[in-house]
Design a protein around this motif. Structure first.
Motif, PDB file in Angstrom:
ATOM      1  N   LYS A  65       0.829  -1.213   0.000  1.00 21.81           N
ATOM      2  CA  LYS A  65       0.000   0.000   0.000  1.00 21.81           C
ATOM      3  C   LYS A  65       0.860   1.258   0.000  1.00 21.81           C
ATOM      4  CE  LYS A  65      -2.196  -1.524   3.656  1.00 21.81           C
ATOM      5  NZ  LYS A  65      -1.717  -2.914   3.705  1.00 21.81           N
ATOM      6  N   VAL A  66       1.971   1.224   0.787  1.00 20.11           N
ATOM      7  CA  VAL A  66       2.876   2.373   0.819  1.00 20.11           C
ATOM      8  C   VAL A  66       3.563   2.528  -0.538  1.00 20.11           C
ATOM      9  CG1 VAL A  66       4.864   3.380   1.972  1.00 20.11           C
ATOM     10  CG2 VAL A  66       3.212   2.055   3.287  1.00 20.11           C
ATOM     11  N   ILE A  67       4.022   1.399  -1.103  1.00 21.83           N
ATOM     12  CA  ILE A  67       4.690   1.449  -2.411  1.00 21.83           C
ATOM     13  C   ILE A  67       3.707   1.922  -3.478  1.00 21.83           C
ATOM     14  CG2 ILE A  67       5.830   0.058  -4.181  1.00 21.83           C
ATOM     15  CD1 ILE A  67       6.728  -1.786  -1.848  1.00 21.83           C
TER      16      ILE A  67
ATOM     17  N   LEU B  84       1.158   3.828  -3.057  1.00 17.75           N
ATOM     18  CA  LEU B  84       0.899   5.257  -2.897  1.00 17.75           C
ATOM     19  C   LEU B  84       2.070   6.071  -3.461  1.00 17.75           C
ATOM     20  CD1 LEU B  84      -1.322   7.045  -1.799  1.00 17.75           C
ATOM     21  CD2 LEU B  84      -0.103   7.136   0.378  1.00 17.75           C
ATOM     22  N   SER B  85       3.310   5.597  -3.230  1.00 14.63           N
ATOM     23  CA  SER B  85       4.468   6.270  -3.821  1.00 14.63           C
ATOM     24  C   SER B  85       4.336   6.301  -5.338  1.00 14.63           C
ATOM     25  CB  SER B  85       5.772   5.558  -3.451  1.00 14.63           C
ATOM     26  OG  SER B  85       5.893   5.445  -2.067  1.00 14.63           O
ATOM     27  N   TYR B  86       3.949   5.146  -5.905  1.00 16.44           N
ATOM     28  CA  TYR B  86       3.735   5.062  -7.349  1.00 16.44           C
ATOM     29  C   TYR B  86       2.684   6.075  -7.785  1.00 16.44           C
ATOM     30  CZ  TYR B  86       5.971   0.922  -9.495  1.00 16.44           C
ATOM     31  OH  TYR B  86       6.838   0.038 -10.064  1.00 16.44           O
ATOM     32  N   THR B  87       1.563   6.143  -7.043  1.00 17.71           N
ATOM     33  CA  THR B  87       0.465   7.023  -7.429  1.00 17.71           C
ATOM     34  C   THR B  87       0.940   8.470  -7.464  1.00 17.71           C
ATOM     35  OG1 THR B  87      -0.954   5.493  -6.248  1.00 17.71           O
ATOM     36  CG2 THR B  87      -1.953   7.553  -6.964  1.00 17.71           C
ATOM     37  N   VAL B  88       1.621   8.892  -6.371  1.00 15.79           N
ATOM     38  CA  VAL B  88       2.057  10.286  -6.291  1.00 15.79           C
ATOM     39  C   VAL B  88       3.047  10.591  -7.416  1.00 15.79           C
ATOM     40  CG1 VAL B  88       3.290  11.954  -4.876  1.00 15.79           C
ATOM     41  CG2 VAL B  88       1.625  10.428  -3.820  1.00 15.79           C
ATOM     42  N   THR B  89       4.034   9.694  -7.620  1.00 11.03           N
ATOM     43  CA  THR B  89       5.024   9.922  -8.670  1.00 11.03           C
ATOM     44  C   THR B  89       4.355  10.000 -10.034  1.00 11.03           C
ATOM     45  OG1 THR B  89       6.470   8.559  -7.313  1.00 11.03           O
ATOM     46  CG2 THR B  89       7.284   9.173  -9.477  1.00 11.03           C
ATOM     47  N   ALA B  90       3.400   9.075 -10.281  1.00 14.62           N
ATOM     48  CA  ALA B  90       2.750   9.051 -11.601  1.00 14.62           C
ATOM     49  C   ALA B  90       1.933  10.316 -11.821  1.00 14.62           C
ATOM     50  CB  ALA B  90       1.870   7.808 -11.730  1.00 14.62           C
ATOM     51  N   VAL B  91       1.254  10.818 -10.781  1.00 13.97           N
ATOM     52  CA  VAL B  91       0.463  12.038 -10.958  1.00 13.97           C
ATOM     53  C   VAL B  91       1.400  13.227 -11.213  1.00 13.97           C
ATOM     54  CG1 VAL B  91      -1.108  13.641  -9.818  1.00 13.97           C
ATOM     55  CG2 VAL B  91      -1.564  11.205  -9.720  1.00 13.97           C
ATOM     56  N   VAL B  92       2.564  13.251 -10.534  1.00 14.93           N
ATOM     57  CA  VAL B  92       3.547  14.311 -10.808  1.00 14.93           C
ATOM     58  C   VAL B  92       3.980  14.240 -12.269  1.00 14.93           C
ATOM     59  CG1 VAL B  92       5.893  15.099 -10.306  1.00 14.93           C
ATOM     60  CG2 VAL B  92       4.345  14.518  -8.439  1.00 14.93           C
TER      61      VAL B  92
ATOM     62  N   LEU C 175      -2.441   1.915  -8.799  1.00 19.97           N
ATOM     63  CA  LEU C 175      -3.665   1.359  -8.232  1.00 19.97           C
ATOM     64  C   LEU C 175      -3.607  -0.163  -8.160  1.00 19.97           C
ATOM     65  CD1 LEU C 175      -6.401   3.699  -9.708  1.00 19.97           C
ATOM     66  CD2 LEU C 175      -5.542   3.583  -7.391  1.00 19.97           C
ATOM     67  N   ALA C 176      -2.995  -0.800  -9.157  1.00 19.89           N
ATOM     68  CA  ALA C 176      -2.903  -2.255  -9.144  1.00 19.89           C
ATOM     69  C   ALA C 176      -2.177  -2.732  -7.902  1.00 19.89           C
ATOM     70  CB  ALA C 176      -2.179  -2.743 -10.391  1.00 19.89           C
ATOM     71  N   ASN C 177      -1.082  -2.050  -7.577  1.00 21.93           N
ATOM     72  CA  ASN C 177      -0.270  -2.430  -6.439  1.00 21.93           C
ATOM     73  C   ASN C 177      -1.072  -2.381  -5.147  1.00 21.93           C
ATOM     74  OD1 ASN C 177       2.169  -3.076  -5.274  1.00 21.93           O
ATOM     75  ND2 ASN C 177       3.250  -1.612  -6.568  1.00 21.93           N
ATOM     76  N   ILE C 178      -1.898  -1.344  -5.027  1.00 24.03           N
ATOM     77  CA  ILE C 178      -2.659  -1.186  -3.788  1.00 24.03           C
ATOM     78  C   ILE C 178      -3.847  -2.135  -3.773  1.00 24.03           C
ATOM     79  CG2 ILE C 178      -3.977   0.448  -2.391  1.00 24.03           C
ATOM     80  CD1 ILE C 178      -2.339   2.685  -3.699  1.00 24.03           C
ATOM     81  N   ILE C 179      -4.565  -2.248  -4.892  1.00 21.13           N
ATOM     82  CA  ILE C 179      -5.881  -2.873  -4.867  1.00 21.13           C
ATOM     83  C   ILE C 179      -5.832  -4.389  -5.105  1.00 21.13           C
ATOM     84  CG2 ILE C 179      -8.157  -2.848  -5.938  1.00 21.13           C
ATOM     85  CD1 ILE C 179      -7.510  -0.391  -4.219  1.00 21.13           C
TER      86      ILE C 179
ATOM     87  N   ARG D 256       9.876  -7.183  -1.405  1.00 18.53           N
ATOM     88  CA  ARG D 256      11.111  -6.415  -1.623  1.00 18.53           C
ATOM     89  C   ARG D 256      11.345  -6.162  -3.106  1.00 18.53           C
ATOM     90  NH1 ARG D 256      15.463  -9.494   1.995  1.00 18.53           N
ATOM     91  NH2 ARG D 256      14.414 -11.245   1.036  1.00 18.53           N
ATOM     92  N   LEU D 257      10.949  -7.127  -3.949  1.00 17.85           N
ATOM     93  CA  LEU D 257      11.036  -6.906  -5.402  1.00 17.85           C
ATOM     94  C   LEU D 257      10.097  -5.773  -5.812  1.00 17.85           C
ATOM     95  CD1 LEU D 257      12.333  -8.158  -7.990  1.00 17.85           C
ATOM     96  CD2 LEU D 257      10.205  -9.384  -8.295  1.00 17.85           C
ATOM     97  N   ASN D 258       8.948  -5.714  -5.125  1.00 14.00           N
ATOM     98  CA  ASN D 258       7.980  -4.659  -5.384  1.00 14.00           C
ATOM     99  C   ASN D 258       8.588  -3.294  -5.078  1.00 14.00           C
ATOM    100  OD1 ASN D 258       5.484  -3.673  -6.046  1.00 14.00           O
ATOM    101  ND2 ASN D 258       4.591  -4.022  -4.031  1.00 14.00           N
TER     102      ASN D 258
END
Lengths: 130, 560
Positions: free
Chosen positions: B37-39, B41-49, B102-106, B120-122
């Motif tokens: 979920k943390v990873i 969210l990092s993906y989401t924020v980076t992608a929106v930037v 979203l895939a990572n979180i959901i 860790r690979l994630n």
């Protein structure tokens, strides 16, 4: 496990047929080779899953009538936190930058990667933080 | 490493450990977390930037094209801008947002898993994505500027004679990093979906979103290694004196196009399928109905994936060296499963009790916009029409209809799943205003480009003939781009305005799937307890026992 195997085998079979039609019709090699490799990439795990699906009992996640209790027990060992992916990522970053800014960057890059491999492996062996 | 137990009993004391997870906080949490979920969210924020950066490039391009002999940027800068606009949007926003964020979180929560199979690979995937993005964008700060040969990097434009300098190498390096990031995510998603499902969550009970991500992951594994190999060959041509893509040394420039599009066309579906999945979930939930044609939807997704490996050369019709009938037939065939999806979305809405929340509006906007993009795609699959429109604004308009539909779907996903991730809803009024700006802006932006393309305006040109109609049409398109920019700004305003204002609760939408069974945001390993899974709508079955789970094709009235 059977559904997973059949899905991959079906995809592989389709790629195989498509590859045969394309290669014989177009006589163009790049696409033919890539489609053939795509077929192999589906057959390799597909056959492995199929082989196993015939030798293992039905898993609770494959049984439509499974109760929650059938899944009881340890799911797996998961790390709580780990710094090593970050170190390995920085190593890969430095290695790629060495392609652009100079081969000397390979030294710190490979160093970081090696450090991360050692750290990550020993973390997995001895059990890391919660 | 900690052994994680399966959540079996309600309120089991053994699982309280998970809830009170004492990990590091702040920046150290961001650096060390392996929680999906943390990873995610990092993906989401980076992608929106990245969306905002790519969007700014687009606004500059539209500013330049608002007059026939625009002077906003130089020709060289224009080349860099359209290259990096395409590269940022495709490689750094759309892909990672689809299968990383979203895939990572959901996905793990939807199948009742405590985390991704390889946490860790994630985390490594995310770091490769972030550093790859930095690598590619840092081209702007080098002496020669960023890459300037188009996001497709065609040989011989991308060789060391035509594109010297560090910008092009940084583009290749960034793609190598993000390519490996995608491959690792593909491995992770496949392993998670195959091995970490909850008891009773059979393959044909998985939500459509998870199914689509599984198919996406398989496509990633088929396509991305080809791109990585191609990039290594390109780098070797540039620096090691090989002649793989240069005629001078006996190489074949068109081989780059074969390799690139063998990745590039599956990549279109790698981008699209996750968004199809989001829309399917959202339309079903807000129509208060199960998905219409659940299995048909899955077979349509698998058919799209199967066909997508045999259509790459429809991007190369005008090269004159590809087998036109084969690629035309295969490309037209893809319209069939895509059409099945279209009808299933409409069938899901048909006679449902539709709740027009922001997420649902965005999803319906997606269906319309994607239909426009899809239909024009069928024109382009026909070689005679493609000869006429290749490399014109018609093609630009076609794929912008498609990708703007995906942006609408992504926004739908953020409004729908955002409350699950943060625990707070977004403001619905602001959301609906944002929708109308985005939806109308998209149509105003793309339709003039279709006309311009049919009249022969070539793409990737900084100036064009000073024809009053062309200027007029380009100005309308630029107005559309401004509306889209305003909608993105409204989204940021909404994020700030709604910050921790409207608590969501566990299941604000009365939704169907497992992620709405757990708390918002979910605890460290996602679940304290699980419902008994007896259909593809376990949360709904648990919350509405009066509507018991029916088997496929079974109707409530036939069982008294």
């Amino acid at each position: 496990m059977k559904v997973e195997a059949k899905m991959l085998l079906a995809l592989g079979t389709f790629f195989g047929i498509m590859c045969a039609v394309y290669w014989n019709w177009s006589l163009e090699n790049a696409g033919g080779v890539m489609m053939f490799a795509g077929m192999l990439l589906c057959f390799l795990p597909g056959l492995y899953y199929y082989w196993w699906s015939r030798r293992m009992p039905t898993r609770p996640e494959d049984n439509p009538q499974a109760t929650r209790e059938e899944g009881a027990g340890v799911v797996g060992a998961f790390p709580g936190t780990s710094i090593w992916p970050f170190v390995l990522g920085m190593g890969a970053f430095t290695i790629v930058l060495s392609l652009v800014f100079g081969i000397w960057l390979l030294v710190p890059g490979l160093g970081l990667a090696a450090w991360a491999f050692l750290g990550g492996t020993s973390e997995g062996r001895r059990g890391g933080q919660h | 490493m900690t052994d994680v137990l399966h959540p079996v009993h309600v309120g089991d004391a053994a699982h309280d450990d998970h809830a009170e997870h004492h990990g590091p906080t702040g920046i150290l949490k961001w650096l060390t977390s392996t929680d999906h979920k943390v990873i995610g969210l990092s993906y989401t924020v980076t992608a929106v930037v990245m969306l905002v950066i790519g969007g700014l490039f687009a606004e500059i391009i539209r500013g330049q094209l608002a007059s026939a002999n625009g002077t906003l940027v130089s020709f060289a800068q224009y080349n860099e801008l359209f290259t990096m606009h395409g590269s940022v949007m495709i490689y750094l926003f759309a892909g990672p947002f689809a299968f990383g964020a979203l895939a990572n979180i959901i996905v793990p929560i939807q199948i009742g898993a405590p985390d991704m199979a390889f946490p860790r690979l994630n985390a490594l995937s995310y770091w490769l994505y972030l550093t790859g993005s930095i690598t590619m964008l840092s081209g702007f700060f080098t002496a020669g500027g960023a890459a300037n040969f188009g996001w497709v990097g065609y040989a011989p434009l991308s060789n060391s004679l035509n594109a010297p300098g560090a910008g092009a190498d940084l583009w290749i390096g960034g793609l190598l990093l993000t390519g490996f990031s995608a491959i690792f995510t593909g491995v992770n998603l496949t392993a998670t979906i195959f091995y970490l499902r909850a008891p009773g969550m059979t393959m044909f009970r998985m939500p459509i979103f998870t199914w689509n991500l599984l198919v996406t992951a398989i496509l990633i594994l088929l396509a991305f290694p080809v791109l990585t190999a191609g990039l290594i060959m390109l780098y070797a041509d540039r620096h090691f004196g090989t002649h793989i893509f240069t005629v001078a040394g006996g190489g074949v420039p068109v081989l780059w196009q074969h390799i690139f599009w063998f990745w590039g066309h599956p990549e279109v579906y790698i981008l699209a399928l996750p968004f199809f999945g989001m829309v399917t979930e959202i339309i079903a939930v807000f129509s208060r109905k199960p998905v219409f044609g659940y299995k048909g939807m899955i077979f349509a997704t698998l058919s799209i994936a199967a066909l997508s490996l045999g259509v790459w050369a429809h991007h190369m019709f005008t090269t004159g060296v590809v087998l036109l009938p084969f690629f035309s037939i295969m490309s037209l065939l893809i319209a069939v499963p895509t059409g099945i999806k279209m009808f299933n979305w409409i069938g899901t809405m048909w006679r449902g009790q539709i709740w027009f929340s922001t997420a649902m509006l965005m999803a319906v906007g997606f269906v319309f916009t994607f239909l426009v993009g899809g239909i024009t795609g069928i024109y382009l699959a026909s070689p005679p029409l493609d000869f006429f429109t290749h490399d014109t604004y018609f093609v630009v308009a076609h794929f912008h209809s498609v990708v703007m539909a995906l942006v609408l779907a992504g926004m739908a996903g953020l409004y729908y799943w955002g409350p699950k991730i943060t625990g707070y809803l977004l403001n619905e009024t602001l959301g609906k205003i944002q929708f109308w700006f985005l939806f109308i802006g998209t149509q105003v932006f793309t339709f003039p480009m279709y006309i311009l393309g049919l009249q022969g305006m070539p793409r990737r040109m900084a100036v064009y003939p000073n024809d009053p109609q062309w200027v007029h049409l380009n100005q309308i398109a630029s107005l559309g781009a401004v509306l889209i920019g305003v909608s993105t700004l409204l989204f940021v305003v909404n994020l700030i305005y709604s910050w921790k204002k409207y608590p969501a609760g566990d299941n604000p939408w009365d939704a169907h799937t497992l992620e709405w069974f757990t708390t918002s945001p979910p605890p460290h390993h996602n679940f304290y307890r699980l419902p008994q899974i007896r259909s593809e709508r376990p949360t709904w079955d648990h919350n509405h026992p009066e509507h018991r789970a029916l088997h496929h094709g079974e109707h409530e009235t036939t069982h008294a």
